[in-house]
Design an enzyme around this catalytic site. Sequence first.
Site, PDB file in Angstrom:
ATOM      1  N   ASP A  11     -40.945   1.301 -32.213  1.00  0.00           N
ATOM      2  CA  ASP A  11     -40.477   0.212 -33.065  1.00  0.00           C
ATOM      3  C   ASP A  11     -40.328  -0.996 -32.153  1.00  0.00           C
ATOM      4  O   ASP A  11     -39.476  -1.007 -31.271  1.00  0.00           O
ATOM      5  CB  ASP A  11     -39.142   0.629 -33.686  1.00  0.00           C
ATOM      6  CG  ASP A  11     -38.529  -0.445 -34.573  1.00  0.00           C
ATOM      7  OD1 ASP A  11     -38.922  -1.626 -34.451  1.00  0.00           O
ATOM      8  OD2 ASP A  11     -37.646  -0.093 -35.366  1.00  0.00           O
ATOM      9  N   TYR A 227     -26.230   4.188 -30.299  1.00  0.00           N
ATOM     10  CA  TYR A 227     -27.191   4.076 -31.397  1.00  0.00           C
ATOM     11  C   TYR A 227     -27.992   2.793 -31.286  1.00  0.00           C
ATOM     12  O   TYR A 227     -27.450   1.713 -31.231  1.00  0.00           O
ATOM     13  CB  TYR A 227     -26.491   4.100 -32.754  1.00  0.00           C
ATOM     14  CG  TYR A 227     -27.483   3.997 -33.902  1.00  0.00           C
ATOM     15  CD1 TYR A 227     -28.297   5.091 -34.213  1.00  0.00           C
ATOM     16  CD2 TYR A 227     -27.635   2.831 -34.635  1.00  0.00           C
ATOM     17  CE1 TYR A 227     -29.229   5.012 -35.234  1.00  0.00           C
ATOM     18  CE2 TYR A 227     -28.564   2.750 -35.665  1.00  0.00           C
ATOM     19  CZ  TYR A 227     -29.353   3.841 -35.951  1.00  0.00           C
ATOM     20  OH  TYR A 227     -30.276   3.763 -36.966  1.00  0.00           O
ATOM     21  N   LYS A 230     -33.284   5.035 -35.137  1.00  0.00           N
ATOM     22  CA  LYS A 230     -33.625   6.450 -35.256  1.00  0.00           C
ATOM     23  C   LYS A 230     -34.918   6.743 -34.506  1.00  0.00           C
ATOM     24  O   LYS A 230     -35.613   5.828 -34.072  1.00  0.00           O
ATOM     25  CB  LYS A 230     -33.777   6.807 -36.724  1.00  0.00           C
ATOM     26  CG  LYS A 230     -32.696   7.715 -37.344  1.00  0.00           C
ATOM     27  CD  LYS A 230     -31.990   8.660 -36.415  1.00  0.00           C
ATOM     28  CE  LYS A 230     -31.203   9.716 -37.169  1.00  0.00           C
ATOM     29  NZ  LYS A 230     -30.046  10.220 -36.437  1.00  0.00           N
TER      30      LYS A 230
HETATM   31  P1  13P Z   1     -35.155   2.328 -37.247  1.00  0.00           P
HETATM   32  O1  13P Z   1     -35.004   3.402 -36.214  1.00  0.00           O
HETATM   33  O2  13P Z   1     -36.307   2.642 -38.159  1.00  0.00           O
HETATM   34  O3  13P Z   1     -35.255   0.980 -36.629  1.00  0.00           O
HETATM   35  O4  13P Z   1     -33.890   2.390 -38.165  1.00  0.00           O
HETATM   36  C1  13P Z   1     -32.856   1.511 -37.954  1.00  0.00           C
HETATM   37  C2  13P Z   1     -31.800   1.578 -39.001  1.00  0.00           C
HETATM   38  O5  13P Z   1     -30.653   1.724 -38.652  1.00  0.00           O
HETATM   39  C3  13P Z   1     -32.173   1.435 -40.414  1.00  0.00           C
HETATM   40  O6  13P Z   1     -31.068   1.291 -41.266  1.00  0.00           O
HETATM   41 MG    MG Z   2     -36.162  -0.754 -36.528  1.00  0.00          MG
HETATM   42 MG    MG Z   3     -38.266   3.130 -37.634  1.00  0.00          MG
HETATM   43 MG    MG Z   4     -36.525   4.038 -34.944  1.00  0.00          MG
END
Ligand code: 13P
Ligand code: MG
Ligand code: MG
Ligand code: MG
Length: 379
Positions: A11, A227, A230
């Site tokens: 990402d 965090y 994800k």
């Molecule tokens: P990503 O890992 O896809 O960037 O997700 C981030 C997130 O917290 C979406 O609410």
């Molecule tokens: Mg993201």
């Molecule tokens: Mg993502």
């Molecule tokens: Mg992600």
Amino acid sequence: EKITLSVIKADIGSLAGHHKVHPDTMLASTRVLAEAKKNGLLIDYYVTAVGDDLQLIMTHKKGVNNKEVHETAWNAFEEAAKVAKELGLYAAGQDLLSNSFSGNIRGMGPGVAEMEFNERPAEPVVVFMADKTEPGAFNLPLYKIFADPFNTAGLVIDPRMHNGFIFTVLDVYEGKALDLSTPNDLYDLLALIGTPSRYVIKYVHRKDGEIASTISSERLSLIAGKYIGKDDPVMIVRAQSGFPALGEILEPFSFPHLVEGWMRGSHAGPLMPVGIKDAKMTRFDGPPRVAALGFNIKNGNLVGPSDLFDDVAFDETRRQAQIIAEYMRRHGPFMPHRLGPEDMEYTTLPDVLKKLENKFRPFELGYKPIIKHELEEIK
Ligand code: 13P
Ligand code: MG
Ligand code: MG
Ligand code: MG
Ligand code: 13P
Ligand code: MG
Ligand code: MG
């Protein structure tokens, strides 16, 4: 001759929140891979995106964990992140946790699934890419594909699959792995992989040693210590002729099982199979979605792809996923829609709990709440 298929994703920033990769960033990374193909490092490549995750699908003869290939992927992400910054995209450079490349892309933020094999005369492969969930999301489908005869008829009727498969399960917290052989170790396997946030299926091999599947297992929060998004996993599965048929590989995804991820990586929701055109994360940053591209590899070239879930046969699954999403959402911030405390450890929730720490006081019967205006009345 041995061919390596490398799927590396990151990402690097997204349009209007965490929902969709911007096409200009895909172009920037494509330029880097085109150069690597021209120089003979890559045989072929295909660039795509699922949600806010940029996906590099590459073939070459350098084997897995190759420094040059990983560095090329890293450079492609960096070029894309530059464009993301120029455009002011959200969370530009999100998954690039290191400032410079140091020999291997693992542990630097991007997710990696790679396999090396002797190319068969026809070599069908499926690349699965999910957003708003974690690597363990593939545990349940992998179990069904490679160990459940009610899903995979070939386990019963194809003599080349009849001996079963070997699952390599990784404990992502301890960094340890073990091999379990099905059907003998079926119950032990399930005892572990039913905890998908900790035990992740990393590889599946056939009993003759042929690689059948490989899954990215990077846990960003464990790398970064907090965090930052994800892990949005990818997975490669080989199909046909002694491996599960294409339809046996896709069949488990007709059940939109609950996975962890979704909004702020902190919620359980159904995994919805979609075509690439629908691979954007809108409702509550989701629901978590998975796309699948089918290729044939010939002399290392990527023939295809076919966008496998872009199909009416999965309409009913998507409808079911919507109903489950609606049901789960109505719980708001309550468990089990919101994840349990172990899984919230790497979010911003611990900071909120810390703030409340000093407000706790002993409880006894007749306990009266201390509220400011009430105290003033007592005076
Ligand atoms: P990503 O890992 O896809 O960037 O997700 C981030 C997130 O917290 C979406 O609410
Ligand atoms: Mg993201
Ligand atoms: Mg993502
Ligand atoms: Mg992600
Ligand atoms: P193969 O064994 O040739 O892969 O064929 C399996 C099949 O018939 C798919 O349904
Ligand atoms: Mg959990
Ligand atoms: Mg046929």
